[in-house]
Design a protein around this motif. Structure first.
Motif, PDB file in Angstrom:
ATOM      1  N   ALA A 297       0.840  -1.209   0.000  1.00  0.00           N
ATOM      2  CA  ALA A 297       0.000   0.000   0.000  1.00  0.00           C
ATOM      3  C   ALA A 297       0.870   1.252   0.000  1.00  0.00           C
ATOM      4  CB  ALA A 297      -0.914  -0.014   1.221  1.00  0.00           C
ATOM      5  N   THR A 298       1.968   1.231   0.754  1.00  0.00           N
ATOM      6  CA  THR A 298       2.897   2.361   0.760  1.00  0.00           C
ATOM      7  C   THR A 298       3.468   2.606  -0.634  1.00  0.00           C
ATOM      8  OG1 THR A 298       3.513   2.013   3.087  1.00  0.00           O
ATOM      9  CG2 THR A 298       5.081   3.222   1.706  1.00  0.00           C
ATOM     10  N   LEU A 299       3.873   1.541  -1.304  1.00  0.00           N
ATOM     11  CA  LEU A 299       4.442   1.679  -2.643  1.00  0.00           C
ATOM     12  C   LEU A 299       3.420   2.212  -3.631  1.00  0.00           C
ATOM     13  CD1 LEU A 299       6.598  -1.578  -2.924  1.00  0.00           C
ATOM     14  CD2 LEU A 299       7.309   0.715  -2.230  1.00  0.00           C
ATOM     15  N   ALA A 300       2.183   1.769  -3.512  1.00  0.00           N
ATOM     16  CA  ALA A 300       1.141   2.247  -4.417  1.00  0.00           C
ATOM     17  C   ALA A 300       0.916   3.746  -4.249  1.00  0.00           C
ATOM     18  CB  ALA A 300      -0.157   1.480  -4.168  1.00  0.00           C
ATOM     19  N   GLN A 301       0.997   4.241  -3.011  1.00  0.00           N
ATOM     20  CA  GLN A 301       0.837   5.671  -2.766  1.00  0.00           C
ATOM     21  C   GLN A 301       1.993   6.471  -3.347  1.00  0.00           C
ATOM     22  OE1 GLN A 301       0.436   5.757   1.528  1.00  0.00           O
ATOM     23  NE2 GLN A 301      -1.757   6.155   1.390  1.00  0.00           N
ATOM     24  N   ALA A 302       3.203   5.909  -3.244  1.00  0.00           N
ATOM     25  CA  ALA A 302       4.397   6.646  -3.653  1.00  0.00           C
ATOM     26  C   ALA A 302       4.674   6.559  -5.147  1.00  0.00           C
ATOM     27  CB  ALA A 302       5.607   6.128  -2.882  1.00  0.00           C
ATOM     28  N   ALA A 303       4.119   5.557  -5.828  1.00  0.00           N
ATOM     29  CA  ALA A 303       4.489   5.260  -7.218  1.00  0.00           C
ATOM     30  C   ALA A 303       4.335   6.440  -8.171  1.00  0.00           C
ATOM     31  CB  ALA A 303       3.699   4.058  -7.721  1.00  0.00           C
ATOM     32  N   PRO A 304       3.245   7.233  -8.102  1.00  0.00           N
ATOM     33  CA  PRO A 304       3.092   8.317  -9.087  1.00  0.00           C
ATOM     34  C   PRO A 304       4.229   9.338  -9.066  1.00  0.00           C
ATOM     35  CG  PRO A 304       1.011   7.886  -7.980  1.00  0.00           C
ATOM     36  CD  PRO A 304       2.055   7.116  -7.246  1.00  0.00           C
ATOM     37  N   ALA A 305       4.906   9.493  -7.941  1.00  0.00           N
ATOM     38  CA  ALA A 305       5.964  10.501  -7.840  1.00  0.00           C
ATOM     39  C   ALA A 305       7.339   9.950  -8.201  1.00  0.00           C
ATOM     40  CB  ALA A 305       5.991  11.062  -6.412  1.00  0.00           C
ATOM     41  N   LEU A 306       7.429   8.675  -8.545  1.00  0.00           N
ATOM     42  CA  LEU A 306       8.726   8.059  -8.790  1.00  0.00           C
ATOM     43  C   LEU A 306       9.068   8.042 -10.272  1.00  0.00           C
ATOM     44  CD1 LEU A 306       8.543   4.945  -6.414  1.00  0.00           C
ATOM     45  CD2 LEU A 306       9.600   7.170  -5.961  1.00  0.00           C
ATOM     46  N   GLU A 307      10.354   8.066 -10.543  1.00  0.00           N
ATOM     47  CA  GLU A 307      10.830   7.866 -11.899  1.00  0.00           C
ATOM     48  C   GLU A 307      10.681   6.389 -12.285  1.00  0.00           C
ATOM     49  OE1 GLU A 307      11.826  10.191 -13.931  1.00  0.00           O
ATOM     50  OE2 GLU A 307      11.613  11.790 -12.424  1.00  0.00           O
ATOM     51  N   PRO A 308      10.583   6.093 -13.602  1.00  0.00           N
ATOM     52  CA  PRO A 308      10.409   4.693 -14.020  1.00  0.00           C
ATOM     53  C   PRO A 308      11.479   3.757 -13.466  1.00  0.00           C
ATOM     54  CG  PRO A 308       9.986   6.167 -15.854  1.00  0.00           C
ATOM     55  CD  PRO A 308      10.482   7.025 -14.736  1.00  0.00           C
ATOM     56  N   LEU A 309      12.741   4.209 -13.437  1.00  0.00           N
ATOM     57  CA  LEU A 309      13.790   3.345 -12.926  1.00  0.00           C
ATOM     58  C   LEU A 309      13.587   3.069 -11.446  1.00  0.00           C
ATOM     59  CD1 LEU A 309      16.404   1.786 -13.264  1.00  0.00           C
ATOM     60  CD2 LEU A 309      17.665   3.934 -12.887  1.00  0.00           C
ATOM     61  N   GLN A 310      13.170   4.101 -10.670  1.00  0.00           N
ATOM     62  CA  GLN A 310      12.917   3.899  -9.252  1.00  0.00           C
ATOM     63  C   GLN A 310      11.797   2.883  -9.034  1.00  0.00           C
ATOM     64  OE1 GLN A 310      12.254   8.160  -8.427  1.00  0.00           O
ATOM     65  NE2 GLN A 310      13.849   8.001  -6.842  1.00  0.00           N
ATOM     66  N   ARG A 311      10.728   2.998  -9.846  1.00  0.00           N
ATOM     67  CA  ARG A 311       9.622   2.052  -9.719  1.00  0.00           C
ATOM     68  C   ARG A 311      10.080   0.635 -10.037  1.00  0.00           C
ATOM     69  NH1 ARG A 311       6.495   6.268 -12.063  1.00  0.00           N
ATOM     70  NH2 ARG A 311       6.542   5.274 -14.127  1.00  0.00           N
ATOM     71  N   ALA A 312      10.929   0.502 -11.048  1.00  0.00           N
ATOM     72  CA  ALA A 312      11.411  -0.825 -11.424  1.00  0.00           C
ATOM     73  C   ALA A 312      12.275  -1.429 -10.320  1.00  0.00           C
ATOM     74  CB  ALA A 312      12.197  -0.747 -12.730  1.00  0.00           C
ATOM     75  N   LEU A 313      13.130  -0.607  -9.718  1.00  0.00           N
ATOM     76  CA  LEU A 313      13.987  -1.107  -8.643  1.00  0.00           C
ATOM     77  C   LEU A 313      13.162  -1.503  -7.417  1.00  0.00           C
ATOM     78  CD1 LEU A 313      16.957   1.418  -8.910  1.00  0.00           C
ATOM     79  CD2 LEU A 313      16.984  -1.011  -9.517  1.00  0.00           C
ATOM     80  N   GLN A 314      12.156  -0.699  -7.104  1.00  0.00           N
ATOM     81  CA  GLN A 314      11.291  -1.052  -5.983  1.00  0.00           C
ATOM     82  C   GLN A 314      10.529  -2.343  -6.268  1.00  0.00           C
ATOM     83  OE1 GLN A 314       8.661   2.040  -4.630  1.00  0.00           O
ATOM     84  NE2 GLN A 314      10.254   2.996  -3.372  1.00  0.00           N
ATOM     85  N   ALA A 315      10.044  -2.489  -7.483  1.00  0.00           N
ATOM     86  CA  ALA A 315       9.299  -3.698  -7.847  1.00  0.00           C
ATOM     87  C   ALA A 315      10.184  -4.936  -7.726  1.00  0.00           C
ATOM     88  CB  ALA A 315       8.746  -3.570  -9.261  1.00  0.00           C
ATOM     89  N   GLU A 316      11.445  -4.803  -8.145  1.00  0.00           N
ATOM     90  CA  GLU A 316      12.363  -5.939  -8.054  1.00  0.00           C
ATOM     91  C   GLU A 316      12.620  -6.302  -6.595  1.00  0.00           C
ATOM     92  OE1 GLU A 316      16.016  -8.054  -7.424  1.00  0.00           O
ATOM     93  OE2 GLU A 316      15.748  -5.922  -6.931  1.00  0.00           O
TER      94      GLU A 316
END
Length: 401
Positions: free
Chosen positions: A266-285
């Motif tokens: 849930a925390t990641l879903a809230q933060a995702a819109p403000a992240l760069e694509p690479l940041q989102r990919a690293l978090q997902a991994e």
């Protein structure tokens, strides 16, 4: 470990559904809110929940029927603990129901069972554990607190460290040294001590999360009735090992980890819109790795439960779960804190104690729960026997095999 065999008609899925419904209907919403948001629970929160469980017949249900329980199997007890934790019920405080209670119905006299088991089951008598000492934590056999027989009493002098909830406790189950002449394990005995006895002083220890959970307890010429000795003099080490095997059976604490993973997502879903694509990919991994690790821990736990149910204990199962469960927890809490960005450095102990403002959308407020779990998660590699000690146990057992 538990020896109860699973009932052939035990329907785990149906039982889990019953647990979920009971938690939904009977858990005080204020207590649920505290658990979900990392707010400090006071004694009344725990007692209220345990009394609700007792009315249902689910507190102490793994005890034998002769002692007031329901003979739950290890499988049923695990299903209950995991499912209730997933749905934000408080943990069951173990010092009475999971520790000294089984000691008393296994090793205690009839008079001791009559005096203490009812108060444990009804949560009317609160217990703490007197094991660790300065310079005798994981090396428990090095304890120095002494008990000298004087007529119908023992006179106890010494100190205990990290006595969790001693400031709430009515009674302590305590390891003391009654003989220092031989092998150190042979001179340890197991005493029941009334915390109101003159000569006992409880001093708070505020831990890294800024909260008073634990204490140092001092004994100065404390007179304890000899009738409060459990078993014989010198049997304390045997009793302590029995108690610790029960403490570690469910130490992987997987229900709370499942709920925590949902909170992280849930925390990641809230933060995702403000992240760069690479940041989102690293978090997902990183999230995928943690999810896989938790899945593996769940499978490992279930394998060990099957072995214990079948009466096959390899001697290291609880230690393996303690070590791996701690590693997974600390990886999860570190990731949850990191996912807050710069706000992950924020933690307010007063906020955790009061809960005021937790409905706020301010990011530092949202980050406080994650930071609390990160800080408190550090102690998991210490209590219940440090992870280093557990690895030694695992290695020694495997090398002997």
């Amino acid at each position: 470990m538990h020896a109860n065999a699973a009932s052939p008609d035990f329907d785990e899925a149906a039982f889990r559904a019953e647990v979920r419904e009971f938690v939904r209907a009977e858990l005080d919403p204020a207590t649920r809110h505290k658990v979900e948001n990392g707010i400090y629970l006071d004694k009344a929160d725990y007692v209220g929940w345990q009394k609700a469980l007792r009315r249902k017949g689910w507190f102490g249900a793994a005890w034998p029927r002769a002692a007031g329980g329901r003979d739950w199997s290890v499988r049923q007890e695990h299903a209950f603990l995991q499912e209730s934790a997933i749905h934000a019920a408080p943990m069951l405080i173990p010092y009475g129901v999971n520790m000294v209670g089984p000691v008393l119905y296994t090793f205690g006299t009839e008079a001791q069972r009559r005096a203490h088991l009812g108060g444990i089951l009804d949560s009317d008598v609160w217990w703490c554990q007197g094991y660790s000492e300065p310079n005798a934590g994981s090396d428990l056999a090095s304890l120095k607190t002494r008990a000298v027989r004087d007529g119908d009493h023992y006179v106890v002098d010494g100190t205990k460290m990290w006595t969790t909830e001693a400031h709430w406790a009515d009674m302590m189950h305590c390891l003391v040294r009654t003989d220092a002449s031989g092998r150190k394990q042979k001179g340890i005995s197991f005493l029941l001590i009334d915390m109101r006895t003159p000569g006992i002083t409880v001093e708070p220890i505020v831990t890294i999360d800024g909260v008073h959970h634990t204490n140092q307890t001092f004994f100065d010429n404390v007179r304890v009735p000899a009738a409060n000795l459990v078993g014989e003099e010198g049997e304390g080490w045997k009793i302590a090992k029995f108690l610790l095997s029960r403490e570690r059976t469910f130490i992987a604490d997987t229900g709370n980890k499942i709920r925590m993973l949902r909170q992280i997502r849930a925390t990641l879903a809230q933060a995702a819109p403000a992240l760069e694509p690479l940041q989102r990919a690293l978090q997902a991994e990183r999230l995928a790795r943690i999810g896989a690790d938790l899945g593996a821990l769940l499978a490992l736990e279930r394998d060990y439960l099957d072995e214990w149910m079948a009466g096959r204990d390899d001697g290291i199962g609880a230690s393996v779960l303690k070590v791996r469960g701690t590693e997974v927890l600390q990886a999860m809490t570190e990731f949850w804190r990191d996912a807050q960005g710069a706000y992950g450095a924020c933690y307010d102990a007063a906020l955790r104690a009061s809960g005021e403002g937790l409905g706020s959308a301010l990011p530092w407020v949202r980050a406080s729960a994650a930071s609390y779990n990160y800080l408190y998660g550090r102690c998991w590699s210490i209590f219940g026997g440090t992870n280093e000690i557990q690895r030694n146990i695992i290695a020694a057992q495997l090398l002997r095999g």
